[in-house]
Design a protein around this motif. Structure first.
Motif, PDB file in Angstrom:
ATOM      1  N   VAL A  41      90.116 -31.747  52.527  1.00 34.93           N
ATOM      2  CA  VAL A  41      89.510 -30.426  52.675  1.00 34.93           C
ATOM      3  C   VAL A  41      89.241 -29.821  51.289  1.00 34.93           C
ATOM      4  CG1 VAL A  41      89.821 -28.105  53.620  1.00 34.93           C
ATOM      5  CG2 VAL A  41      90.715 -30.097  54.867  1.00 34.93           C
ATOM      6  N   PHE A  42      88.015 -29.342  51.081  1.00 30.77           N
ATOM      7  CA  PHE A  42      87.609 -28.694  49.827  1.00 30.77           C
ATOM      8  C   PHE A  42      87.867 -29.592  48.619  1.00 30.77           C
ATOM      9  CE2 PHE A  42      89.037 -24.705  52.270  1.00 30.77           C
ATOM     10  CZ  PHE A  42      87.775 -24.518  52.828  1.00 30.77           C
ATOM     11  N   LEU A  43      87.573 -30.874  48.771  1.00 33.92           N
ATOM     12  CA  LEU A  43      87.847 -31.847  47.709  1.00 33.92           C
ATOM     13  C   LEU A  43      87.190 -31.464  46.382  1.00 33.92           C
ATOM     14  CD1 LEU A  43      88.796 -34.552  46.537  1.00 33.92           C
ATOM     15  CD2 LEU A  43      86.766 -35.612  47.569  1.00 33.92           C
ATOM     16  N   ARG A 278      86.039 -27.077  57.992  1.00 31.02           N
ATOM     17  CA  ARG A 278      85.354 -28.118  58.756  1.00 31.02           C
ATOM     18  C   ARG A 278      84.008 -28.448  58.128  1.00 31.02           C
ATOM     19  NH1 ARG A 278      87.831 -25.346  63.187  1.00 31.02           N
ATOM     20  NH2 ARG A 278      86.042 -23.965  63.393  1.00 31.02           N
ATOM     21  N   MET A 279      83.326 -27.429  57.616  1.00 32.33           N
ATOM     22  CA  MET A 279      82.024 -27.655  56.988  1.00 32.33           C
ATOM     23  C   MET A 279      82.182 -28.494  55.727  1.00 32.33           C
ATOM     24  SD  MET A 279      79.185 -24.812  55.847  1.00 32.33           S
ATOM     25  CE  MET A 279      79.243 -24.136  57.517  1.00 32.33           C
ATOM     26  N   SER A 280      83.284 -28.272  54.987  1.00 33.88           N
ATOM     27  CA  SER A 280      83.496 -29.051  53.758  1.00 33.88           C
ATOM     28  C   SER A 280      83.722 -30.525  54.095  1.00 33.88           C
ATOM     29  CB  SER A 280      84.694 -28.511  52.971  1.00 33.88           C
ATOM     30  OG  SER A 280      85.929 -28.963  53.486  1.00 33.88           O
ATOM     31  N   LEU A 281      84.363 -30.800  55.246  1.00 35.16           N
ATOM     32  CA  LEU A 281      84.578 -32.190  55.659  1.00 35.16           C
ATOM     33  C   LEU A 281      83.268 -32.834  56.088  1.00 35.16           C
ATOM     34  CD1 LEU A 281      87.858 -31.769  57.746  1.00 35.16           C
ATOM     35  CD2 LEU A 281      87.629 -32.504  55.378  1.00 35.16           C
ATOM     36  N   THR A 282      82.463 -32.063  56.793  1.00 38.72           N
ATOM     37  CA  THR A 282      81.161 -32.579  57.241  1.00 38.72           C
ATOM     38  C   THR A 282      80.250 -32.878  56.072  1.00 38.72           C
ATOM     39  OG1 THR A 282      81.340 -31.267  59.260  1.00 38.72           O
ATOM     40  CG2 THR A 282      79.143 -32.097  58.678  1.00 38.72           C
ATOM     41  N   ALA A 283      80.315 -31.990  55.062  1.00 43.25           N
ATOM     42  CA  ALA A 283      79.450 -32.157  53.882  1.00 43.25           C
ATOM     43  C   ALA A 283      80.003 -33.165  52.895  1.00 43.25           C
ATOM     44  CB  ALA A 283      79.272 -30.793  53.208  1.00 43.25           C
TER      45      ALA A 283
END
Length: 285
Positions: A41-43, A278-283
């Motif tokens: 998350v938020f890598l 969740r958006m950061s994982l998708t992106a």
């Protein structure tokens, strides 16, 4: 298992010597991250923050220390079963050993540890959470105070004070006696439609959750975001106080001195924070 400089070692393996600078001098910096189903998350935010912290501390950053390298090293230490669980990762970087603070080649080593998280996504802690000011010692309003380093003695002593006095947390002050954060994360103060947090120049931790929550609030028309110094006198006048950190998510403060607080705004924001995760994982970032 944990990862030390790319080598997987069994838990409780001795791998640091008596001259280690992280132990002797607190000369180390770390990032705490969340891994969900093998995704971090938020890598990108965590990677850039770690690189910034290392530069501020004048550590030598190896050429291969890319975001992809960081991701690979984190996932290397996780088994197939681990990847099915939510994991808390601590990525610690320290300057190589010489316990004399004046002698170092600035090269670095790292180790990566993990713990299982009870909740895969950020949650809102709505239980009793009473806080008090910690006034025995102050945190300096400098750039070093923005970093997560191994020097957490102020937080340790503050936590002991909280435990001795039946508080769940304490709020820290800088040398100008401004409220900057909690022992357990960044502090947000809600009054009416205004959401306020201390600026980095006051000495608070420059955490990823602080950054993400500010980004979220700025996009909500119902709220006005303020980044400004917080006076202790503001706390009892507030409608709501809450704390953010990368492991718990949002913690609502239920009581400060004689004032009880609601958690309406925190409830509004926790879903949006999870959506951003969740958006950061998708992106893939």
């Amino acid at each position: 298992m944990f990862n030390f400089n790319g080598e997987l070692l069994e838990d409780n393996t001795s791998f640091l010597n008596e001259k280690n600078r992280g132990v002797q001098l607190g000369d180390a910096v770390f990032e705490e991250l969340r891994v969900l189903n093998g995704d971090i998350v938020f890598l990108e935010d965590h990677y850039l923050r770690l690189m910034s912290s290392m530069r501020i501390l004048r550590m030598e950053i190896p050429m291969n220390f890319t975001m992809e390298f960081m991701e690979e090293e984190i996932l290397k230490g996780l088994s197939e079963n681990d990847l099915k669980e939510a994991k808390q990762i601590k990525f610690t970087v320290f300057r190589n050993s010489q316990n004399d603070f004046s002698k170092s080649d600035n090269s670095i080593s790292y180790f990566i540890t993990s713990n299982t998280l009870t909740n895969p996504f950020f949650i809102l802690n709505e239980g009793a959470y009473e806080v008090e000011l910690f006034k025995d010692f102050y945190k300096n309003s400098s750039m070093l105070s923005n970093l997560d380093t191994n020097n957490k003695v102020l937080n340790v002593v503050g936590a002991i004070y909280a435990q001795e006095n039946d508080y769940q947390d304490c709020l820290l002050l800088n040398e100008r006696k401004q409220v900057i954060e909690a022992l357990n994360g960044n502090l947000f103060v809600v009054k009416g439609n205004q959401i306020k947090t201390a600026p980095l120049t006051d000495g608070c931790i420059n955490s990823i959750l602080r950054k993400k929550l500010i980004d979220i609030v700025l996009k909500i028309n119902d709220f006005e975001f303020i980044e400004d110094s917080i006076s202790p006198f503001e706390l009892q006048k507030a409608d709501e106080l809450f704390i953010t950190n990368n492991i718990d998510g949002i913690i609502s403060i239920s009581k400060y001195r004689k004032k009880d607080f609601v958690n309406t705004t925190a409830k509004n924001l926790i879903g949006k924070l999870n959506a951003a995760a969740r958006m950061s994982l998708t992106a893939g970032v």
